[in-house]
Design an enzyme around this catalytic site. Sequence first.
Site, PDB file in Angstrom:
ATOM      1  N   GLU A  31       0.874  -1.163   0.000  1.00  0.00           N
ATOM      2  CA  GLU A  31       0.000   0.000   0.000  1.00  0.00           C
ATOM      3  C   GLU A  31       0.920   1.223   0.000  1.00  0.00           C
ATOM      4  O   GLU A  31       1.801   1.315   0.856  1.00  0.00           O
ATOM      5  CB  GLU A  31      -0.857  -0.040   1.275  1.00  0.00           C
ATOM      6  CG  GLU A  31      -1.960   0.973   1.245  1.00  0.00           C
ATOM      7  CD  GLU A  31      -2.875   0.888   2.474  1.00  0.00           C
ATOM      8  OE1 GLU A  31      -2.734  -0.051   3.280  1.00  0.00           O
ATOM      9  OE2 GLU A  31      -3.713   1.786   2.601  1.00  0.00           O
ATOM     10  N   ARG A 257       4.821 -13.137   9.686  1.00  0.00           N
ATOM     11  CA  ARG A 257       5.538 -11.906   9.378  1.00  0.00           C
ATOM     12  C   ARG A 257       6.836 -11.844  10.163  1.00  0.00           C
ATOM     13  O   ARG A 257       7.004 -12.527  11.176  1.00  0.00           O
ATOM     14  CB  ARG A 257       4.669 -10.679   9.659  1.00  0.00           C
ATOM     15  CG  ARG A 257       4.321 -10.449  11.117  1.00  0.00           C
ATOM     16  CD  ARG A 257       3.729  -9.059  11.344  1.00  0.00           C
ATOM     17  NE  ARG A 257       2.718  -8.687  10.360  1.00  0.00           N
ATOM     18  CZ  ARG A 257       2.706  -7.526   9.691  1.00  0.00           C
ATOM     19  NH1 ARG A 257       3.648  -6.640   9.876  1.00  0.00           N
ATOM     20  NH2 ARG A 257       1.747  -7.252   8.856  1.00  0.00           N
ATOM     21  N   LYS A 267       4.383   0.801   9.672  1.00  0.00           N
ATOM     22  CA  LYS A 267       4.596   2.033   8.901  1.00  0.00           C
ATOM     23  C   LYS A 267       4.048   3.234   9.656  1.00  0.00           C
ATOM     24  O   LYS A 267       4.611   4.321   9.603  1.00  0.00           O
ATOM     25  CB  LYS A 267       3.907   1.928   7.532  1.00  0.00           C
ATOM     26  CG  LYS A 267       4.741   1.168   6.509  1.00  0.00           C
ATOM     27  CD  LYS A 267       4.133   1.243   5.135  1.00  0.00           C
ATOM     28  CE  LYS A 267       3.036   0.215   4.983  1.00  0.00           C
ATOM     29  NZ  LYS A 267       2.670  -0.056   3.573  1.00  0.00           N
TER      30      LYS A 267
END
Length: 542
Positions: A31, A257, A267
């Site tokens: 994204e 992850r 982020k």
Amino acid sequence: MAETNFIHSIIEKDLENQKYGDKVYTRFPPEPNGYLHIGHAKSICLNFSTAAKYGGKCNLRYDDTNPVKEDVEYVSSIEEDVRWLGFEWTERLWASDYFDKMYEAAVELIKKGKAYVCDLTPEEIREYRGTLKEPGKESPYRNRTVEENLALFEEMKAGKYADGEKVLRAKIDMASPNINMRDPIIYRIAHASHHNTGDKWCIYPMYDFAHPIEDAIEGITHSICTLEFEDHRPLYDWVLREVGWWPQPPQQIEFARLNLTNTVMSKRYLKALVDDGVVDGWDDPRMPTIAGIRRRGYTPEAVRDFCEKIGVSKANSTVDISLLEHCVRDDLKEKVETRNVVFDPIKVVITNYPEGQSELCEVENNPQVPEMGTRQIPFSRELWVDGADFMEVPVKKYFRLFPGNEVRFKGAYFITCNEVVKNEDGSIKELLCTYDPETRSGSGFEGRKVKGTIHFVDAATAVPVKIRQFDYLMLEDENGEKTMNPETMREITCYAEPAVAEAKAGERFQFFRHGYFIAEPKLFSEDNLLFNEIVGLKSSWK
Ligand code: ATP
Ligand code: MG
């Protein structure tokens, strides 16, 4: 990627059964709402190397379905980072290019009686959704007719309603044990301009609806994502099955992850560090962003090696950051040349060396790689040595300089420390030493051993350099609890052999006996001899 993993096993089975023929198509779908970090590197390596391993394709797809959070500013950084890691995408695509198709898919669901427009407020929807223990409650709007839903959805698209006034929901099962299946929202109203589609749309698809459609449109076969989406997989499959346009829809596969000690990777958090001025931008050498570690001096080879070493697993865990540092050291050790740089300098005066005389000593550029050749460093009566290489009163097993002891100055002579001269305040002014002219390095002097070897720089030709040393942004206690580290950077001045002044920005070295350093990629110049410490020499990795 030589390594294999459970994802490769799934793919190999699919190839055997010709589930997608010989196709292996993956994608990396960031994204564009921030810079990529080391966690993304794991996903990049996995997706691109998996495609490469099976002769397939890997797209770079911007997942830009949320108009308010995203910014094209991030796009060029993402591409630079993927390429720096050594990968090239088959196609570069934008999820927002599929908005028409997604809208059609939603209409298709409405026509099949599988989606409805709901007027409940966001709070009510949350309330009606139930909990893990209790089933949800059906929306009073759930049984609207197909015609009514089609008309209302059309009106939503036409801009008749305000944000949050209505949503489109999938009609699945309010009693499902999986909360994601309790009539999830698939379209919402957002009167916001989109960087790609401008003001064409005021309704935007939700991630769980958009993502499977993006994958299917691109012919992705294996949609690799992180473990949090495991519970969303039934919805992923439901969307593709009910829309029904793809005979052999992609399959979602989840992996754990990457989490790293002393590191925060969200982020949102990293953006706050930038916005609050805690760090000097997204590429600050302390940041776990790819731009940050690149500027810090890490190499793409080291990052790829790290991603391979940690492997791919189905269970969440935290990797010790010292493994990443180990990979960096391991990659640099046979690649970069050494230079002599003295930290916390102490002056050494060789009292029996003629004043005004100097000579050149030959030293290896990389003691582990003879093919890297040698270079010459000056030696004269006054030299600098590391503060840590002298002890007035030596501790046990200390073999470096102390009064009465002889050591080898690497590339030069055996040197004996005779006397410490102090300043009025008690600090050390200089060490008076003598050298043995018979012990010139390389002359094969035999019969006498010294236990310590240290390095030096010649005082007359030394260049002062600035070195930035870093600490982790996060402190972490034994329970994994993280807090901001108040002190994460310091700048020191050191003395370097003259060749160091000729470095180019971005050039890496081993500063002999200290660690790996990079000429600051953005700030280094003839007038600003600034280095970043990449990583020390000693590994704490077990
Ligand atoms: P963050 O939570 O850090 O903001 P994100 O998952 O929202 O990250 P995206 O841009 O959506 O960021 O991620 C792009 C891809 O990178 C996704 O497929 C995601 O699963 C993967 N990814 C993100 N963080 C990690 C991580 N820590 N380890 C492995 N893969 C990750
Ligand atoms: Mg995300």
